[in-house]
Design an enzyme around this catalytic site. Sequence first.
Site, PDB file in Angstrom:
ATOM      1  CD1 TRP A 139       5.723  10.260   0.888  1.00 37.55           C
ATOM      2  CD2 TRP A 139       3.628   9.849   1.535  1.00 37.55           C
ATOM      3  NE1 TRP A 139       5.416   8.969   0.507  1.00 37.55           N
ATOM      4  CE2 TRP A 139       4.130   8.690   0.894  1.00 37.55           C
ATOM      5  CE3 TRP A 139       2.329   9.822   2.036  1.00 37.55           C
ATOM      6  CZ2 TRP A 139       3.385   7.523   0.738  1.00 37.55           C
ATOM      7  CZ3 TRP A 139       1.586   8.661   1.880  1.00 37.55           C
ATOM      8  CH2 TRP A 139       2.111   7.532   1.242  1.00 37.55           C
ATOM      9  CG  ASP A 195      13.680   3.605   4.523  1.00 36.75           C
ATOM     10  OD1 ASP A 195      12.684   4.357   4.646  1.00 36.75           O
ATOM     11  OD2 ASP A 195      13.666   2.428   4.917  1.00 36.75           O
ATOM     12  CD  GLU A 198       7.178   6.180   0.173  1.00 33.49           C
ATOM     13  OE1 GLU A 198       6.147   5.504   0.346  1.00 33.49           O
ATOM     14  OE2 GLU A 198       7.237   7.142  -0.603  1.00 33.49           O
ATOM     15  CD  GLU A 199       8.312   1.540   6.963  1.00 26.02           C
ATOM     16  OE1 GLU A 199       7.220   0.981   6.788  1.00 26.02           O
ATOM     17  OE2 GLU A 199       9.346   0.921   7.304  1.00 26.02           O
ATOM     18  CD  GLU A 423       3.162  -2.995  -1.054  1.00 23.86           C
ATOM     19  OE1 GLU A 423       3.631  -1.886  -1.389  1.00 23.86           O
ATOM     20  OE2 GLU A 423       2.366  -3.150  -0.101  1.00 23.86           O
TER      21      GLU A 423
END
Length: 578
Positions: A139, A195, A198-199, A423
């Site tokens: 992750w 960030d 999550e990238e 989402e």
Amino acid sequence: MRCALISAVLYVCCALAQSGSVSSYISTESPIAKAGVLANIGSSGSKSSGAMSGIVIASPSSTNPDYLYTWTRDSSLVFKALIDQFTTGEDTSLRGLIDEFISAEAILQQVSNPSGTVSTGGLGEPKFNIDETAFTGAWGRPQRDGPALRATAMITYANWLIANDNTTFVTDTLWPIIELDLNYVAGNWNQTTFDLWEEVDSSSFFTTAVQHRSLRDGIALANAIGQTSVVSNFETQAANLLCFLQSYWNPSGNFITANTGGGRSGKDANTVLTSIHTFDPAAGCDTITFQPCSDKALANLKVYVDSFRSIYTINSGIASNAAVATGRYPEDTYQGGNPWYLATFAVAEQLYDSLIVWDQVGELNVTSTSLAFFQQFLSSVTTGTYASTTSTFSTLTSAIRTFADGFVLENAKYTPSDGGLAEQYSRNNGTPVSAVDLTWSYASALTVFAAEGGKTFASWGAAGLQVPSTCSTGGSGSSGSGNTVSVTFNVDATTVWGENIYLTGSVSELQDWSTSTALLLSSADYPTWSITVDLPASTQVQYKYIRIFNGQVTWESDPNNEITTPASGSFIENDTWR
């Protein structure tokens, strides 16, 4: 059956028409959104089966995508919204649920995970299994916004408890949790982080801003309950964070660069979410904390919104000064790269927050920075201050309210008849996309609806802050003594997407040649990368820049760079990558 699973033609029939009013949408959607949040919390939530008490699931979706986890960031933002409802008397039934959240987070803090233990970096772990065990898969970690957001949510509750004569629970139960998070923030804010999407692993505007807020919140609470030993360090690091926050502003582009790395344009919902989650109604249109109605935040909002006007099919044909659906960032490809409900709501919320402040202070100010934003609504407007008694004020605020309403109505147009908020929704036809019943989507509806109604929450001390004349990039773990000087390192370096430039060198302030703790430079003025560091005065220092891409380190060529720092003042070193 959800509208996402039926044809686009039938979807249009079940969606709410954009011509409907904002008030009617809020009336219908508000209870659905509240129920949607509660359904995704704890063992008693109707859609959170398997979750431990107080645990917030991101979504009940377990495949394509699998969001059946609990994220510290999402959970804290959701409970901040619920705590605001409770502490303002809007929903006094939430106290038991809030206490369950606190108990759950106290457990998660102590769970050893791939980021470390509670004392070795584990607080930066972004997500956990819903049974309160560690998620051990690959992750984007660490993510350093979670502890800050959790602290702010709990401090909001703590302040209410103190005002209602329950200081003992604050000192015995809440403060140990809060102090762990704030110490993590103070000691690690200057380290890289993924960030909120999550990238990108760099420094992030959202993370820096919420970390700054959390320390300001923490300073006030610590003083209130006599925990003054932490105050000096928190004040020092809050000042450093505020200083670093200024570096994200891109003056040539008139917007806030979301991340110091990543290789994208920097136009990102990250920046709009920052504005609403660090809103302080007592701070007016303060620029240095990027309050919603500040000239920089408004200029940034225009650039961000405009970046989506031509890339989504559903936005075609919409006037250049009217609301459109917005997503995370224009280069996004995740799940097809679509509008997000929470991003579009965030635009409206920033505008509603701005209207609240302009009404409170009785004027609005148009600067050269914000002029393009205001000219969308009145082409003849010029820089200046317009009192609430003027026709210019009335014209602008009326048009901006209509503009804000338009973003709510964009989401309304693509909300299924059952009110469920996924989402995303398709950039091509507006059908719901990705995870169903996203808890953050529902929470974002609750907060924008509150802002539309003129509701504000407690101040966090943004008013009257000043950027220090000398800034340090060192967290509370940094060492050093004696006289120091501020040295700015600039290096011209062209990079590829995802590649970042770091600095390391011969003194502890430059991490003693370490590549694992090297200092990340800001790309806000790309291709110039910059960082300002406090170094020992009158000292010979050797240093090099390094590139890190996909974990691989590349040093610039020999020999080492070398400077001798001045005895006092500041110094700028301009280099070119070699």
